[in-house]
Each structure stands twice: as C-alpha cells, then as structure tokens.
Design an enzyme around this catalytic site. Sequence first.
Site, short mmCIF file in Angstrom:
data_model
loop_
_atom_site.label_atom_id
_atom_site.label_comp_id
_atom_site.label_asym_id
_atom_site.label_seq_id
_atom_site.Cartn_x
_atom_site.Cartn_y
_atom_site.Cartn_z
N GLY A 80 -20.59 31.42 39.49
CA GLY A 80 -19.13 31.25 39.48
C GLY A 80 -18.67 29.97 40.14
O GLY A 80 -17.57 29.89 40.68
N ASN A 135 -18.33 19.36 33.28
CA ASN A 135 -18.77 20.69 32.85
C ASN A 135 -17.63 21.36 32.08
O ASN A 135 -16.68 21.87 32.66
CB ASN A 135 -19.14 21.52 34.09
CG ASN A 135 -19.64 22.91 33.70
OD1 ASN A 135 -19.74 23.24 32.52
ND2 ASN A 135 -19.94 23.72 34.71
N CYS A 138 -19.17 26.11 31.44
CA CYS A 138 -19.66 27.19 32.30
C CYS A 138 -19.29 28.54 31.70
O CYS A 138 -18.12 28.84 31.49
CB CYS A 138 -19.10 27.10 33.71
SG CYS A 138 -19.79 28.40 34.74
N ASN A 200 -25.92 23.61 28.54
CA ASN A 200 -25.63 24.51 29.64
C ASN A 200 -26.28 25.87 29.29
O ASN A 200 -26.98 25.98 28.29
CB ASN A 200 -24.12 24.65 29.83
CG ASN A 200 -23.77 24.96 31.28
OD1 ASN A 200 -24.45 25.77 31.93
ND2 ASN A 200 -22.73 24.35 31.81
N GLY A 251 -32.88 22.27 29.59
CA GLY A 251 -33.05 23.66 29.17
C GLY A 251 -34.53 24.00 29.23
O GLY A 251 -35.28 23.70 28.31
N THR A 274 -33.82 25.21 36.38
CA THR A 274 -34.39 26.45 36.92
C THR A 274 -35.77 26.25 37.52
O THR A 274 -36.12 26.93 38.50
CB THR A 274 -34.42 27.50 35.78
OG1 THR A 274 -33.06 27.71 35.35
CG2 THR A 274 -34.98 28.82 36.24
#
Length: 312
Positions: A80, A135, A138, A200, A251, A274
Amino acid sequence: MSKMKINSKPDLSVDFAGIKLKNPVLTASGTFGYGEEFAEFVDLNKLGGVIVKGISLKPIKGNPPPRIWETPSGMLNAIGLENPGVDVFLGEKLPYLRKFDTAVIVNVFGYSLEDYVGVVERLGSAPGVAGLEVNISCPNVKQGGIVFGTNLKAAFELLSALRKATKLPLIAKLSPNVTDITEFAKAARDAGCDGLSLINTLLGMAIDVRCGRPRLANCTGGLSGPAIRPVAVRMVWQTAQAVPLPIIGMGGIVTGEDALEFILAGASAVAVGTANFVNPRATLDVIAGMEQVMREQGMSDVKSLIGRVSVR
Ligand SMILES: Cc1cc2nc3c(=O)[nH]c(=O)nc-3n(C[C@H](O)[C@H](O)[C@H](O)COP(=O)(O)O)c2cc1C
C-alpha cells in the site's frame, strides 16, 4: 551482435533516456528501500542505478498486515505504498544516496493528479536525481495507481501534466493488468515521456481454505517474482515493437541470463525486485552473470544485444 575475444570484459554501459548507466542493472522500486537498507550487502557504486521505493507528497502508512504472502516461485504483496513522504526523502534519504556513483531514479506516486504534480515539482529541483519513474500501476491502492494505469485517457492526462512539471527524464511505469499494454506505452510516448518501465505486479489473490479468509488483509495483492517473468518478457517484447522509447524491463529477474532475456526482448536496462528479498546481493549476481554469459558467447557490448531476439 558484436563479438569479442573470450575472456575480455564485456562493455555493460548503456545510455537510458539520457541517463548514463555504468551497467544496465537497477533495483526495482519497493524492493531495495532507499539503498541504505542494502548497503551492508551491496556496494551501491557497482549498480547501474537505484530506483527507490515510491515517494508521495505526504507520508503514507500503507495497508494493515498481513501484507505479504509467498506463492510458488513468487510472492503477493499489498504494502500500500508506505513511505515517509517527499520532504523526508529530500532531507534524509537522498543526501545518503547522492554520495554514491550510481544513478538515482525516484519512483513517484500520488492519489490525485495534483499529488503527482506536487511531488514531481519538489523533486525536479533536487540535485542528484537522475530521473523520475512514475508509478501509474500500483494494484494495491484504491485510488491513484490503478485508475491512472488502467485508463488510457487518465494516463495520458497525468503524464502530460507531469511532462510540463519537470525537465528530468520521465519514465512511465506501466501496469500489466490491462488488455493491451502497448496502448499505454503509446499514451506515455504521446504525453512526452522519455522512457518506460515494465512490468509492475500482476493482480492476484490467495485464500486460506481452513479459515476461509484471504491471505492478505487487503484481499488482493500484486504478484511478483520468477512466476511472472514470461509474462513480463512478452510485454517488453510487444512494447519494444510498438513504441521506440527505451524500456526498463523487470519481472522475476534472478540471474544474468534472466536479465539478458529482457535485453534481447527490447529492454535497454533491467531492474531486480523480489530476488533482493531472497538474496540481498542479487543485483551484483545479475551483473556478474550477464558478464559471464556474454564472455562465454563472445559478446562484447550489451548495447548491441538490445532487441536482438531473432524471430523468424
Ligand atoms: C514488496 C514490493 C513493493 C513494491 N513497491 C513498489 C513501489 O513502491 N512502486 C512501484 O512502482 N513498484 C513497486 N513494486 C513493483 C516492483 O518494482 C516490480 O515492478 C515488480 O515486483 C516486478 O519485479 P520482480 O518480479 O523482480 O519483483 C513493488 C514490489 C514488491 C514485491
């Protein structure tokens, strides 16, 4: 593709929308904090650049926990857009990052067009900011990101307003949660953006079947990690065919080979996301892996690989 003698060091430098990068490896926004959090693991001078966690005009607390759920070869997050706001960024985070010989790209976010313009104007006059990544994608906030990222007219109006508000290189970060991402890439080009970032996270959901509740307090979250890599490579490839803007591809990048996949698909730079949570030195491993594959293949210059996938 330019060839070289095996064992000489390949040239990894690229120019991205006027930003000189010593190598094409950047950090994906939201997965590397403001650089300082990873500095004990990674010499930031070795990175092409740091894309910082999204910054908004005012501080944002983010979503309630649980905000993360691990999935096969990936994760769901619904943070968030928690961040300390642009004033704390300028006063505390940017001065630290400026000390390093790496490009600082600031990811920006707002709940309204006025919010976005406000944060972009504040950042435009700050020394040490190489570019802005907007961005518009999101999936984890109800207003803002998802509206601008999935509505062509809203995306064009927002990016056009930001173009007027800054002279810095403007990079639109696109959402994969649309039918045709190339339409959004064209809207960004028409609005005067200098580059694109994609992708994203993909909107996802996981449920605990024993208690019958969603795994994330936000119900849905953004899916990232190796699970999304083929989708991301496909979208980079399609976008590179459609629009001549330089692309930061991301990604699921974990290795140098993964990064080169994006480059061959048409990305001029890549971002590691990630993977930083699994291995805080992932960015350095990606750089070393790219060099190794290029050396093995006798490729001397990464620039000559951009978009060079051969499709018959
Ligand atoms: C925990 C987390 C936080 C993120 N925060 C942001 C953010 O603040 N702004 C943004 O544009 N993207 C954000 N992203 C998206 C990443 O920058 C990236 O686009 C996405 O995760 C795909 O790359 P990856 O599979 O390598 O993680 C976030 C991703 C994760 C996993």
